[in-house]
Design an enzyme around this catalytic site. Sequence first.
Site, PDB file in Angstrom:
ATOM      1  N   SER A  62       0.818  -1.224   0.000  1.00 26.14           N
ATOM      2  CA  SER A  62       0.000   0.000   0.000  1.00 26.14           C
ATOM      3  C   SER A  62       0.849   1.270   0.000  1.00 26.14           C
ATOM      4  O   SER A  62       1.811   1.397   0.757  1.00 26.14           O
ATOM      5  CB  SER A  62      -0.920   0.002   1.225  1.00 26.14           C
ATOM      6  OG  SER A  62      -1.589   1.253   1.287  1.00 26.14           O
ATOM      7  N   SER A  90      -0.663   4.158   0.608  1.00 26.17           N
ATOM      8  CA  SER A  90      -1.462   5.122   1.377  1.00 26.17           C
ATOM      9  C   SER A  90      -0.662   5.848   2.464  1.00 26.17           C
ATOM     10  O   SER A  90      -0.861   7.049   2.660  1.00 26.17           O
ATOM     11  CB  SER A  90      -2.680   4.433   1.997  1.00 26.17           C
ATOM     12  OG  SER A  90      -3.548   4.028   0.966  1.00 26.17           O
ATOM     13  N   LYS A 141     -13.738  -4.449   2.019  1.00 24.92           N
ATOM     14  CA  LYS A 141     -14.655  -3.307   1.867  1.00 24.92           C
ATOM     15  C   LYS A 141     -16.113  -3.665   2.223  1.00 24.92           C
ATOM     16  O   LYS A 141     -16.859  -2.811   2.690  1.00 24.92           O
ATOM     17  CB  LYS A 141     -14.556  -2.726   0.451  1.00 24.92           C
ATOM     18  CG  LYS A 141     -13.209  -2.037   0.207  1.00 24.92           C
ATOM     19  CD  LYS A 141     -13.115  -1.403  -1.167  1.00 24.92           C
ATOM     20  CE  LYS A 141     -11.709  -0.864  -1.401  1.00 24.92           C
ATOM     21  NZ  LYS A 141     -11.543  -0.208  -2.695  1.00 24.92           N
TER      22      LYS A 141
END
Length: 270
Positions: A14, A16, A65
């Site tokens: 990731s 992020s 999710k």
Amino acid sequence: MMLVGVFGNPVEHSRSPEIHQAFAEQVGLEIEYRKILVPLDEFNKTADAFLNEGALGFNITVPFKSDAFNYCSVRSKEAELAGAVNTIIKLTDGTIKGHNTDGLGLVNDIIKNMRWILEGKRILILGAGGAVQGIIGSLLTECPRHIHIYNRTLSKARALVDSFTSENVLAIDKDGLQSDYDVIISGTSAGLTGNVGDDLPAFIVGPSTKAYDLIYSTSLTPFLRWAKDSGAVECVDGLGMLVEQAAFAFEIWTNKQVVTTNVINKLRDS
Ligand code: NAP
């Protein structure tokens, strides 16, 4: 210091943390952004523990999710439409609220960064998984002429289309593909080695077709390579979407808007 993070499995790849650190520096905030590898059956337990530790919220990536959607007691309209949550915030009264910023991020990248126009345009989307479900609602707000959904498994495209009330979203099979789409978006997880184009007729790409791949890569993805070879005028990967969806998440947590262009460029260069 604001504690946030990203939940995923896998999560090591990731980007992020560096995106959110760059946003935080921009607005003069100190944050700790953790990558959290969540065991497949321990989403709720891990979320409870992180929030109890004092986290303000967290991002959620594959495959959690839907778990995140179920974990929240309140959800934004984008999250409800997508049936998925990629950003959670614990509000001051303790309510756990879920958002989905993927579609907003994609549309911001397309409209603001790429300066493509979607209004009145014919859009083809490849794939009918969670990412595609997350972007359709936001694309519809730009009033395209229609959105065709073409998926390897037609029944999944049909089920997805049934969850939207718009008559402008249509599931199509190979015979339904039209020539010269204005915009083609690949939302499959065929990966960086998949031969996405093998199944597609070249006539769907015309001289003014623009191609967008939700996947990002240091070189052209197989879909973008195929689109370019078929004559697409512009080919763009999903790095801008990644940064734009993060900017919406950052705003949800901090109420602060950030400039994304330099962050996209920095990531692209590194
Ligand atoms: P998903 O729910 O697992 O859906 C996968 C989709 O890809 C399905 O429609 C599947 O078709 C199709 N597919 C898989 N392999 C294929 C192949 N070999 N040929 C043709 N179609 C194939 O995955 P997702 O969550 O939607 O994610 C899709 C991609 O979007 C991922 O690569 C993800 O990294 C990316 N993404 C990027 C961002 C960003 O910020 N840039 C955000 C979200 C997601 P079937 O239905 O036939 O199985």
